[in-house]
Design a protein around this motif. Structure first.
Motif, PDB file in Angstrom:
ATOM      1  N   THR A 100       0.824  -1.206   0.000  1.00  0.00           N
ATOM      2  CA  THR A 100       0.000   0.000   0.000  1.00  0.00           C
ATOM      3  C   THR A 100       0.856   1.253   0.000  1.00  0.00           C
ATOM      4  O   THR A 100       0.627   2.159  -0.801  1.00  0.00           O
ATOM      5  N   ILE A 101       1.846   1.325   0.872  1.00  0.00           N
ATOM      6  CA  ILE A 101       2.635   2.554   0.933  1.00  0.00           C
ATOM      7  C   ILE A 101       3.572   2.701  -0.257  1.00  0.00           C
ATOM      8  O   ILE A 101       3.927   3.815  -0.619  1.00  0.00           O
ATOM      9  N   LEU A 102       3.917   1.600  -0.919  1.00  0.00           N
ATOM     10  CA  LEU A 102       4.755   1.698  -2.112  1.00  0.00           C
ATOM     11  C   LEU A 102       3.970   2.204  -3.322  1.00  0.00           C
ATOM     12  O   LEU A 102       4.559   2.698  -4.274  1.00  0.00           O
ATOM     13  N   LEU A 103       2.639   2.136  -3.286  1.00  0.00           N
ATOM     14  CA  LEU A 103       1.832   2.636  -4.399  1.00  0.00           C
ATOM     15  C   LEU A 103       2.136   4.100  -4.693  1.00  0.00           C
ATOM     16  O   LEU A 103       2.136   4.521  -5.847  1.00  0.00           O
ATOM     17  N   ASN A 104       2.395   4.896  -3.672  1.00  0.00           N
ATOM     18  CA  ASN A 104       2.659   6.312  -3.873  1.00  0.00           C
ATOM     19  C   ASN A 104       4.090   6.596  -4.291  1.00  0.00           C
ATOM     20  O   ASN A 104       4.461   7.729  -4.518  1.00  0.00           O
ATOM     21  N   GLU A 105       4.901   5.571  -4.428  1.00  0.00           N
ATOM     22  CA  GLU A 105       6.259   5.710  -4.935  1.00  0.00           C
ATOM     23  C   GLU A 105       6.325   5.344  -6.416  1.00  0.00           C
ATOM     24  O   GLU A 105       7.332   5.532  -7.062  1.00  0.00           O
ATOM     25  N   ILE A 106       5.236   4.773  -6.952  1.00  0.00           N
ATOM     26  CA  ILE A 106       5.231   4.370  -8.359  1.00  0.00           C
ATOM     27  C   ILE A 106       5.299   5.612  -9.240  1.00  0.00           C
ATOM     28  O   ILE A 106       4.543   6.544  -9.080  1.00  0.00           O
ATOM     29  N   GLU A 107       6.222   5.609 -10.146  1.00  0.00           N
ATOM     30  CA  GLU A 107       6.350   6.694 -11.108  1.00  0.00           C
ATOM     31  C   GLU A 107       6.565   6.072 -12.476  1.00  0.00           C
ATOM     32  O   GLU A 107       6.379   4.880 -12.650  1.00  0.00           O
ATOM     33  N   ALA A 108       6.938   6.853 -13.430  1.00  0.00           N
ATOM     34  CA  ALA A 108       7.059   6.380 -14.806  1.00  0.00           C
ATOM     35  C   ALA A 108       7.986   5.172 -14.934  1.00  0.00           C
ATOM     36  O   ALA A 108       7.807   4.342 -15.803  1.00  0.00           O
ATOM     37  N   ALA A 109       8.954   5.061 -14.056  1.00  0.00           N
ATOM     38  CA  ALA A 109       9.917   3.969 -14.141  1.00  0.00           C
ATOM     39  C   ALA A 109       9.309   2.622 -13.761  1.00  0.00           C
ATOM     40  O   ALA A 109       9.934   1.594 -13.945  1.00  0.00           O
ATOM     41  N   GLY A 110       8.102   2.621 -13.227  1.00  0.00           N
ATOM     42  CA  GLY A 110       7.471   1.369 -12.842  1.00  0.00           C
ATOM     43  C   GLY A 110       7.437   1.187 -11.343  1.00  0.00           C
ATOM     44  O   GLY A 110       7.624   2.120 -10.581  1.00  0.00           O
ATOM     45  N   SER A 111       7.215  -0.042 -10.942  1.00  0.00           N
ATOM     46  CA  SER A 111       7.080  -0.335  -9.517  1.00  0.00           C
ATOM     47  C   SER A 111       8.417  -0.219  -8.800  1.00  0.00           C
ATOM     48  O   SER A 111       9.431  -0.709  -9.277  1.00  0.00           O
ATOM     49  N   PRO A 112       8.408   0.398  -7.628  1.00  0.00           N
ATOM     50  CA  PRO A 112       9.644   0.520  -6.869  1.00  0.00           C
ATOM     51  C   PRO A 112       9.981  -0.778  -6.160  1.00  0.00           C
ATOM     52  O   PRO A 112       9.117  -1.612  -5.921  1.00  0.00           O
ATOM     53  N   GLN A 113      11.237  -0.946  -5.840  1.00  0.00           N
ATOM     54  CA  GLN A 113      11.647  -2.098  -5.049  1.00  0.00           C
ATOM     55  C   GLN A 113      11.188  -1.898  -3.612  1.00  0.00           C
ATOM     56  O   GLN A 113      11.068  -0.771  -3.133  1.00  0.00           O
ATOM     57  N   ASN A 114      10.951  -3.005  -2.927  1.00  0.00           N
ATOM     58  CA  ASN A 114      10.506  -2.960  -1.541  1.00  0.00           C
ATOM     59  C   ASN A 114      11.724  -2.780  -0.636  1.00  0.00           C
ATOM     60  O   ASN A 114      12.231  -3.721  -0.059  1.00  0.00           O
ATOM     61  N   THR A 115      12.194  -1.523  -0.560  1.00  0.00           N
ATOM     62  CA  THR A 115      13.323  -1.199   0.311  1.00  0.00           C
ATOM     63  C   THR A 115      12.825  -0.300   1.436  1.00  0.00           C
ATOM     64  O   THR A 115      11.767   0.323   1.317  1.00  0.00           O
ATOM     65  N   LEU A 116      13.594  -0.216   2.491  1.00  0.00           N
ATOM     66  CA  LEU A 116      13.229   0.644   3.618  1.00  0.00           C
ATOM     67  C   LEU A 116      13.083   2.089   3.155  1.00  0.00           C
ATOM     68  O   LEU A 116      12.121   2.771   3.523  1.00  0.00           O
ATOM     69  N   GLN A 117      13.996   2.575   2.339  1.00  0.00           N
ATOM     70  CA  GLN A 117      13.928   3.956   1.853  1.00  0.00           C
ATOM     71  C   GLN A 117      12.671   4.191   1.021  1.00  0.00           C
ATOM     72  O   GLN A 117      11.983   5.197   1.188  1.00  0.00           O
ATOM     73  N   ASN A 118      12.340   3.267   0.125  1.00  0.00           N
ATOM     74  CA  ASN A 118      11.135   3.426  -0.692  1.00  0.00           C
ATOM     75  C   ASN A 118       9.868   3.357   0.158  1.00  0.00           C
ATOM     76  O   ASN A 118       8.899   4.064  -0.103  1.00  0.00           O
ATOM     77  N   ARG A 119       9.869   2.491   1.189  1.00  0.00           N
ATOM     78  CA  ARG A 119       8.713   2.430   2.093  1.00  0.00           C
ATOM     79  C   ARG A 119       8.571   3.734   2.872  1.00  0.00           C
ATOM     80  O   ARG A 119       7.467   4.237   3.050  1.00  0.00           O
ATOM     81  N   ARG A 120       9.689   4.301   3.318  1.00  0.00           N
ATOM     82  CA  ARG A 120       9.631   5.581   4.038  1.00  0.00           C
ATOM     83  C   ARG A 120       9.108   6.692   3.146  1.00  0.00           C
ATOM     84  O   ARG A 120       8.300   7.508   3.564  1.00  0.00           O
ATOM     85  N   GLU A 121       9.587   6.746   1.912  1.00  0.00           N
ATOM     86  CA  GLU A 121       9.099   7.769   0.991  1.00  0.00           C
ATOM     87  C   GLU A 121       7.640   7.542   0.638  1.00  0.00           C
ATOM     88  O   GLU A 121       6.862   8.493   0.553  1.00  0.00           O
ATOM     89  N   GLY A 122       7.261   6.291   0.437  1.00  0.00           N
ATOM     90  CA  GLY A 122       5.856   5.981   0.170  1.00  0.00           C
ATOM     91  C   GLY A 122       4.963   6.363   1.340  1.00  0.00           C
ATOM     92  O   GLY A 122       3.865   6.891   1.156  1.00  0.00           O
ATOM     93  N   TRP A 123       5.429   6.102   2.564  1.00  0.00           N
ATOM     94  CA  TRP A 123       4.687   6.491   3.772  1.00  0.00           C
ATOM     95  C   TRP A 123       4.511   8.006   3.822  1.00  0.00           C
ATOM     96  O   TRP A 123       3.421   8.519   4.045  1.00  0.00           O
ATOM     97  N   ALA A 124       5.602   8.738   3.592  1.00  0.00           N
ATOM     98  CA  ALA A 124       5.544  10.197   3.649  1.00  0.00           C
ATOM     99  C   ALA A 124       4.543  10.741   2.624  1.00  0.00           C
ATOM    100  O   ALA A 124       3.720  11.607   2.937  1.00  0.00           O
ATOM    101  N   LYS A 125       4.591  10.222   1.419  1.00  0.00           N
ATOM    102  CA  LYS A 125       3.687  10.701   0.374  1.00  0.00           C
ATOM    103  C   LYS A 125       2.246  10.301   0.653  1.00  0.00           C
ATOM    104  O   LYS A 125       1.310  11.058   0.369  1.00  0.00           O
ATOM    105  N   THR A 126       2.030   9.130   1.245  1.00  0.00           N
ATOM    106  CA  THR A 126       0.684   8.707   1.631  1.00  0.00           C
ATOM    107  C   THR A 126       0.123   9.655   2.684  1.00  0.00           C
ATOM    108  O   THR A 126      -1.036  10.072   2.608  1.00  0.00           O
TER     109      THR A 126
END
Length: 185
Positions: free
Chosen positions: A18-44
């Motif tokens: 769920t929180i990685l959904l807000n990290e998706i951009e033109a490049a496609g799905s992000p990897q499930n990393t701590l940094q990407n989860r944190r950024e996804g959380w912040a954007k959510t």
């Protein structure tokens, strides 16, 4: 009451998908990393609080092609949201509390007469040691008695210090449509 204390990182119970959904951009799905989860959380959190923060593109065609397209600046707004002080969510401040600012201010002053030492937020955070002074500070955006619903809200009237007036533009447009340009009564 919608007092919040925003966590700076997702909890273990947060769904990575769920929180990685807000990290998706033109490049496609992000990897499930701590940094990407944190950024996804912040954007959510930013989307939940502002509906459409200033750092998100408002172009429908861009959204349909790429999902949410974020520009710089969202990090500073998220940092302001995660300050250790109690806050009132912008969604609630603009669409619920500001339209009835005098009643809400009176209610907050009544609550601040109680001898409490802790506030349990409705969303995001955990119980915080906060007394009447900190509680009233969360409602300081109502101190201007006749706050209007125009996009000219003074920066001192934003419900979260350190956020941008532009972050509130969609909420203020909704408030204008719902309540007109009347002031809090």
């Amino acid at each position: 009451l919608k007092i919040a204390g925003v966590l700076s990182s997702p909890t273990e119970a947060s769904s990575p998908e769920t929180i990685l959904l807000n990290e998706i951009e033109a490049a496609g799905s992000p990897q499930n990393t701590l940094q990407n989860r944190r950024e996804g959380w912040a954007k959510t959190v930013l989307l939940a609080c502002f509906l459409s923060p200033s750092s998100v593109s408002k172009e429908l065609s861009e959204f349909l092609d790429k999902g949410f397209v974020w520009s710089g600046g969202w990090e500073e707004t998220f940092k302001a949201l995660t300050s250790p002080s109690l806050i009132v969510s912008p969604l609630v401040s603009e669409l619920v509390f500001r339209p009835q600012s005098q009643q809400v201010r009176s209610w907050a002053e009544d609550v601040a007469k109680w001898p409490f030492q802790r506030v349990i937020p409705a969303h995001f955070g955990i119980a915080q040691r906060s007394g009447p002074k900190e509680f009233l500070r969360a409602f300081a955006f109502l101190d201007e008695a006749d706050a209007s619903y125009e996009n000219t809200t003074p920066k001192s009237m934003l419900s979260i210090p350190g956020t941008l007036m532009e972050d509130y533009s969609i909420l203020q447009s909704i408030a204008n449509a719902a309540f007109g340009k009347k002031t809090g009564a």
